[in-house]
Scaffold this motif. Structure first.
Motif, PDB file in Angstrom:
ATOM      1  N   GLN A  55       0.837  -1.099  -0.102  1.00  0.00           N
ATOM      2  CA  GLN A  55      -0.110   0.049  -0.141  1.00  0.00           C
ATOM      3  C   GLN A  55       0.807   1.317   0.072  1.00  0.00           C
ATOM      4  OE1 GLN A  55      -3.457   0.085   2.722  1.00  0.00           O
ATOM      5  NE2 GLN A  55      -3.452  -2.020   2.820  1.00  0.00           N
ATOM      6  N   LEU A  56       1.944   1.342   0.732  1.00  0.00           N
ATOM      7  CA  LEU A  56       2.834   2.477   0.814  1.00  0.00           C
ATOM      8  C   LEU A  56       3.657   2.686  -0.547  1.00  0.00           C
ATOM      9  CD1 LEU A  56       3.967   1.991   4.493  1.00  0.00           C
ATOM     10  CD2 LEU A  56       2.337   3.750   3.750  1.00  0.00           C
TER      11      LEU A  56
ATOM     12  N   MET B 174       3.584   5.754  -2.971  1.00  0.00           N
ATOM     13  CA  MET B 174       4.968   6.532  -3.657  1.00  0.00           C
ATOM     14  C   MET B 174       4.833   6.580  -4.951  1.00  0.00           C
ATOM     15  SD  MET B 174       7.762   4.517  -1.198  1.00  0.00           S
ATOM     16  CE  MET B 174       9.115   4.991  -2.217  1.00  0.00           C
ATOM     17  N   ARG B 175       4.132   5.542  -5.577  1.00  0.00           N
ATOM     18  CA  ARG B 175       4.033   5.446  -7.142  1.00  0.00           C
ATOM     19  C   ARG B 175       3.102   6.495  -7.412  1.00  0.00           C
ATOM     20  NH1 ARG B 175       5.730   3.583 -11.414  1.00  0.00           N
ATOM     21  NH2 ARG B 175       3.706   2.370 -11.864  1.00  0.00           N
ATOM     22  N   ALA B 176       1.986   6.673  -6.926  1.00  0.00           N
ATOM     23  CA  ALA B 176       1.043   7.831  -7.059  1.00  0.00           C
ATOM     24  C   ALA B 176       1.596   8.913  -7.020  1.00  0.00           C
ATOM     25  CB  ALA B 176      -0.082   7.735  -6.440  1.00  0.00           C
ATOM     26  N   GLU B 177       2.542   9.391  -6.037  1.00  0.00           N
ATOM     27  CA  GLU B 177       3.367  10.775  -5.883  1.00  0.00           C
ATOM     28  C   GLU B 177       4.483  11.037  -6.732  1.00  0.00           C
ATOM     29  OE1 GLU B 177       3.984  10.453  -1.478  1.00  0.00           O
ATOM     30  OE2 GLU B 177       1.791  10.765  -1.236  1.00  0.00           O
ATOM     31  N   GLY B 178       4.855   9.811  -7.428  1.00  0.00           N
ATOM     32  CA  GLY B 178       5.816  10.065  -8.371  1.00  0.00           C
ATOM     33  C   GLY B 178       7.224   9.936  -7.615  1.00  0.00           C
TER      34      GLY B 178
ATOM     35  N   ASP C 260      -2.208  -9.135  -6.725  1.00  0.00           N
ATOM     36  CA  ASP C 260      -1.707  -9.586  -8.168  1.00  0.00           C
ATOM     37  C   ASP C 260      -1.938  -8.066  -8.906  1.00  0.00           C
ATOM     38  OD1 ASP C 260      -0.794 -12.061  -7.519  1.00  0.00           O
ATOM     39  OD2 ASP C 260      -2.694 -12.796  -8.308  1.00  0.00           O
ATOM     40  N   ARG C 261      -3.151  -7.448  -9.061  1.00  0.00           N
ATOM     41  CA  ARG C 261      -3.106  -6.330  -9.513  1.00  0.00           C
ATOM     42  C   ARG C 261      -2.023  -5.160  -9.301  1.00  0.00           C
ATOM     43  NH1 ARG C 261      -8.664  -7.365  -8.784  1.00  0.00           N
ATOM     44  NH2 ARG C 261      -8.718  -5.803  -7.233  1.00  0.00           N
ATOM     45  N   PHE C 262      -1.947  -5.249  -7.760  1.00  0.00           N
ATOM     46  CA  PHE C 262      -0.962  -4.206  -7.574  1.00  0.00           C
ATOM     47  C   PHE C 262       0.442  -4.446  -8.196  1.00  0.00           C
ATOM     48  CE2 PHE C 262       2.586  -3.848  -4.709  1.00  0.00           C
ATOM     49  CZ  PHE C 262       2.975  -2.257  -4.719  1.00  0.00           C
ATOM     50  N   LEU C 263       0.778  -5.746  -8.104  1.00  0.00           N
ATOM     51  CA  LEU C 263       2.118  -5.962  -8.742  1.00  0.00           C
ATOM     52  C   LEU C 263       2.199  -5.974 -10.313  1.00  0.00           C
ATOM     53  CD1 LEU C 263       2.945  -9.371  -6.763  1.00  0.00           C
ATOM     54  CD2 LEU C 263       4.122  -6.910  -6.547  1.00  0.00           C
ATOM     55  N   ALA C 264       1.039  -6.132 -10.771  1.00  0.00           N
ATOM     56  CA  ALA C 264       1.024  -5.691 -12.367  1.00  0.00           C
ATOM     57  C   ALA C 264       1.027  -4.326 -12.730  1.00  0.00           C
ATOM     58  CB  ALA C 264      -0.181  -6.368 -12.996  1.00  0.00           C
TER      59      ALA C 264
ATOM     60  N   TRP D 278      -2.889   0.453  -5.884  1.00  0.00           N
ATOM     61  CA  TRP D 278      -3.603  -0.379  -4.991  1.00  0.00           C
ATOM     62  C   TRP D 278      -5.313   0.015  -5.202  1.00  0.00           C
ATOM     63  CZ3 TRP D 278      -2.212  -4.195  -2.123  1.00  0.00           C
ATOM     64  CH2 TRP D 278      -3.061  -4.582  -0.988  1.00  0.00           C
ATOM     65  N   ASP D 279      -5.786  -0.832  -5.206  1.00  0.00           N
ATOM     66  CA  ASP D 279      -7.328  -0.890  -5.423  1.00  0.00           C
ATOM     67  C   ASP D 279      -7.922  -0.766  -4.119  1.00  0.00           C
ATOM     68  OD1 ASP D 279      -9.905  -1.134  -5.906  1.00  0.00           O
ATOM     69  OD2 ASP D 279      -9.597  -3.027  -6.942  1.00  0.00           O
TER      70      ASP D 279
END
Length: 355
Positions: A292-293, A297-301, A342-346, A350-351
């Motif tokens: 989740q964290l 981080m990904r969403a915040e670039g 699995d969706r997160f890793l792809a 995070w849903d």
């Protein structure tokens, strides 16, 4: 004094033999620019993170003059802490008694007895604390009391504690100062060690604590109530408590996340499939929080590193968390949680939709 000096030397020799544990890399897409590390505490002689705690608790009793040549060691634990404390008691030639609920699994009792410990049974888990105090007083023994002394028995400034070990092992990595450390709370000692260490060393690292269903730590942290209780036992062994324990230090925690128990179990099965590391349920709780964290981080670039723990090995849970029949008996549906992982890793997203 000569007996105590020899006892301390034996503990230090054990620490030297198992001074460091591996820091594994969890495979994430390289283009994310984020590295996830798993500190593998399952390789300790007694197979869990609690090996460090048990050594520290016994050493704390020795240097404070509470443990002597014929002292009986007493604890209130039916889990990995008791297993590790029994190991150290046998090393020092001391008797060890742990107070456990009658519902404790035969596998855990066998592990404690394997190392020479003895189990004293009570009908209800909340009775463990008072009964341990009574037994220690009655036999002139020492109540190790992990839930009170965990946060003070470990030297958070260094001395190869788990936090110092992690930062030393990261020195040559591309992101040597982690963005996040993710841990669960059973006593609160591990989160206190990490939280204090990063502040002492002036690192910008933040500490997140993940909490299973029914645990009081999240409620205590979010409300500021040190006496917060749920009265519910945790189904994720090693973490979560029905009350906020004295060793829990909320002021050094930057964030807490509540993790569904079924998600924790789905995560350890994913971990085994993708890395061959076989871990207990609390590791799954850690992994879900770390994912989740990382998604945040990904969403915040942002790029960087995240560290969490493999708390113990999965072999002791072959008949529980890894058993489809056992999971079904508890009404857990792992499929939607596994699909989200699995969706997160792809995708790196995070849903947040409820499974």
């Amino acid at each position: 004094m000569s007996w105590a000096s020899n006892a301390i030397a034996l503990l230090e020799a054990d620490a030297n033999r198992s001074a460091d544990t591996h820091l594994h890399v969890f495979p994430l897409p390289p283009q994310w620019g984020i590295d996830l590390y798993l500190k593998d505490e399952s390789v300790h002689p007694t197979g869990s993170l609690k090996h460090r705690l048990a050594r520290s608790l016994v050493l704390y009793g020795l240097v404070n003059g509470r443990i002597h040549e014929n002292t009986t060691l007493v604890e209130a634990s039916s889990g990995s802490t008791a297993v590790s404390e029994a190991y150290f008691a046998r090393m020092l030639g001391l008797d060890f008694i742990t107070v456990v609920p009658r519902s404790t699994s035969p596998e855990k009792i066998e592990l404690i007895e394997f190392y020479g410990g003895r189990c004293h049974f009570v009908d209800r888990a909340p009775e463990m604390y008072g009964e341990a105090e009574r037994l220690a007083s009655e036999c002139g023994g020492h109540y190790l009391d992990q839930f009170t002394y965990a946060e003070r028995a470990t030297d958070w400034r260094g001395n190869n504690n788990i936090a110092e070990s992690v930062f030393n092992q990261l020195e040559r990595e591309r992101h040597p100062i982690p963005e996040w450390i993710v841990v669960g709370a059973g006593t609160g000692g591990t989160s206190a060690t990490f939280g204090r260490y990063v502040r002492y060393r002036q690192h910008p690292t933040r500490v997140a604590v993940v909490d299973p269903e029914g645990s009081a730590f999240y409620g205590g942290w979010s409300t500021g109530a040190a006496d917060y209780t749920t009265g519910m036992p945790s189904r994720i062994e090693g973490i979560g408590r029905p009350r906020v324990e004295p060793s829990f230090v909320p002021g050094v925690i930057d964030e807490m996340l509540q993790i569904p128990d079924a998600a924790s179990v789905a995560a350890i099965r994913l971990l085994k499939e993708r890395t061959l590391h076989w871990a207990g349920g609390s590791t799954g709780t850690n992994l879900v929080g770390a994912f989740q964290l990382i998604a945040r981080m990904r969403a915040e670039g942002r790029t960087g590193s995240v560290v969490t723990l493999i708390c113990d090995g999965g072999a002791r849970y072959a008949g529980t968390y890894y058993s489809d029949d056992w999971v079904a008996e508890r009404g857990w549906d792992l499929a939607p949680h596994r699909a989200r992982l699995d969706r997160f890793l792809a995708t790196g997203v995070w849903d947040t939709t409820e499974p």
